[in-house]
Motif scaffolding. Structure first.
Motif, mmCIF file in Angstrom:
data_model
loop_
_atom_site.group_PDB
_atom_site.id
_atom_site.type_symbol
_atom_site.label_atom_id
_atom_site.label_comp_id
_atom_site.label_asym_id
_atom_site.label_seq_id
_atom_site.Cartn_x
_atom_site.Cartn_y
_atom_site.Cartn_z
ATOM 1 N N ARG A 38 6.816 32.689 -26.558
ATOM 2 C CA ARG A 38 7.025 33.923 -25.781
ATOM 3 C C ARG A 38 5.736 34.354 -25.093
ATOM 4 O O ARG A 38 5.754 34.748 -23.927
ATOM 5 N N ALA A 39 4.618 34.277 -25.805
ATOM 6 C CA ALA A 39 3.336 34.665 -25.212
ATOM 7 C C ALA A 39 2.991 33.753 -24.034
ATOM 8 O O ALA A 39 2.552 34.219 -22.982
ATOM 9 N N GLN A 40 3.222 32.466 -24.194
ATOM 10 C CA GLN A 40 2.959 31.527 -23.105
ATOM 11 C C GLN A 40 3.887 31.787 -21.922
ATOM 12 O O GLN A 40 3.481 31.664 -20.757
ATOM 13 N N THR A 41 5.114 32.188 -22.211
ATOM 14 C CA THR A 41 6.067 32.503 -21.146
ATOM 15 C C THR A 41 5.616 33.725 -20.360
ATOM 16 O O THR A 41 5.736 33.758 -19.131
ATOM 17 N N VAL A 42 5.080 34.726 -21.035
ATOM 18 C CA VAL A 42 4.583 35.924 -20.347
ATOM 19 C C VAL A 42 3.484 35.539 -19.365
ATOM 20 O O VAL A 42 3.501 35.951 -18.197
ATOM 21 N N VAL A 43 2.547 34.721 -19.821
ATOM 22 C CA VAL A 43 1.460 34.288 -18.944
ATOM 23 C C VAL A 43 2.021 33.502 -17.759
ATOM 24 O O VAL A 43 1.636 33.725 -16.605
ATOM 25 N N MET A 44 2.956 32.608 -18.022
ATOM 26 C CA MET A 44 3.547 31.786 -16.961
ATOM 27 C C MET A 44 4.256 32.662 -15.925
ATOM 28 O O MET A 44 4.106 32.463 -14.715
ATOM 29 N N ILE A 45 4.999 33.662 -16.372
ATOM 30 C CA ILE A 45 5.720 34.549 -15.444
ATOM 31 C C ILE A 45 4.734 35.313 -14.563
ATOM 32 O O ILE A 45 4.933 35.429 -13.346
ATOM 33 N N LEU A 46 3.694 35.827 -15.174
ATOM 34 C CA LEU A 46 2.691 36.553 -14.392
ATOM 35 C C LEU A 46 2.086 35.653 -13.320
ATOM 36 O O LEU A 46 1.936 36.061 -12.165
ATOM 37 N N GLU A 47 1.737 34.431 -13.695
ATOM 38 C CA GLU A 47 1.131 33.506 -12.739
ATOM 39 C C GLU A 47 2.118 33.110 -11.638
ATOM 40 O O GLU A 47 1.751 33.047 -10.458
ATOM 41 N N ARG A 48 3.367 32.873 -11.997
ATOM 42 C CA ARG A 48 4.363 32.484 -10.986
ATOM 43 C C ARG A 48 4.673 33.612 -10.023
ATOM 44 O O ARG A 48 5.122 33.364 -8.907
ATOM 45 N N ARG A 49 4.441 34.836 -10.451
ATOM 46 C CA ARG A 49 4.634 35.976 -9.561
ATOM 47 C C ARG A 49 3.403 36.218 -8.698
ATOM 48 O O ARG A 49 3.335 37.182 -7.961
ATOM 49 N N GLY A 50 2.435 35.328 -8.834
ATOM 50 C CA GLY A 50 1.254 35.403 -7.992
ATOM 51 C C GLY A 50 0.175 36.336 -8.500
ATOM 52 O O GLY A 50 -0.763 36.660 -7.763
ATOM 53 N N LEU A 51 0.300 36.772 -9.744
ATOM 54 C CA LEU A 51 -0.701 37.667 -10.299
ATOM 55 C C LEU A 51 -1.835 36.865 -10.919
ATOM 56 O O LEU A 51 -1.619 35.832 -11.536
ATOM 57 N N ASP A 52 -3.041 37.365 -10.741
ATOM 58 C CA ASP A 52 -4.205 36.725 -11.344
ATOM 59 C C ASP A 52 -4.221 37.073 -12.833
ATOM 60 O O ASP A 52 -4.113 38.236 -13.207
ATOM 61 N N VAL A 53 -4.339 36.065 -13.664
ATOM 62 C CA VAL A 53 -4.416 36.277 -15.110
ATOM 63 C C VAL A 53 -5.792 35.788 -15.571
ATOM 64 O O VAL A 53 -5.980 34.610 -15.846
ATOM 65 N N PRO A 54 -6.753 36.717 -15.618
ATOM 66 C CA PRO A 54 -8.097 36.325 -16.055
ATOM 67 C C PRO A 54 -8.069 35.773 -17.482
ATOM 68 O O PRO A 54 -7.155 36.082 -18.264
ATOM 69 N N ASP A 55 -9.068 34.987 -17.810
ATOM 70 C CA ASP A 55 -9.113 34.373 -19.140
ATOM 71 C C ASP A 55 -9.064 35.398 -20.258
ATOM 72 O O ASP A 55 -8.410 35.168 -21.280
ATOM 73 N N THR A 56 -9.725 36.535 -20.075
ATOM 74 C CA THR A 56 -9.718 37.551 -21.134
ATOM 75 C C THR A 56 -8.316 38.099 -21.362
ATOM 76 O O THR A 56 -7.905 38.300 -22.506
#
Length: 66
Positions: A38-56
């Motif tokens: 689920r956590a990995q899916t959240v990150v994937m969704i954010l990235e696919r929506r074009g949002l920058d997901v900084p490492d922190t």
């Protein structure tokens, strides 16, 4: 019949893996895997929506699996 370490160990493993304790450990492992997914899916969704997901932020999301 003489018992050998192999047969004793084999018997122990058969009994243990059928035990309630082993079932609880397996279920806990499954819950952890699902939380990780689920956590990995959240990150994937954010990235696919074009949002920058900084490492922190990525580390924060992946660390908080509840």
């Amino acid at each position: 019949m003489t018992s050998t370490p192999e047969t004793d160990e084999s018997y122990f493993l058969r009994v243990f893996f059928r035990s309630e304790a082993a079932q609880k450990v397996r279920e806990e492992g499954r819950r952890e895997v699902r939380a990780d997914e689920r956590a990995q899916t959240v990150v994937m969704i954010l990235e696919r929506r074009g949002l920058d997901v900084p490492d922190t932020l990525r580390q924060h999301i992946l660390a908080n699996r509840d």
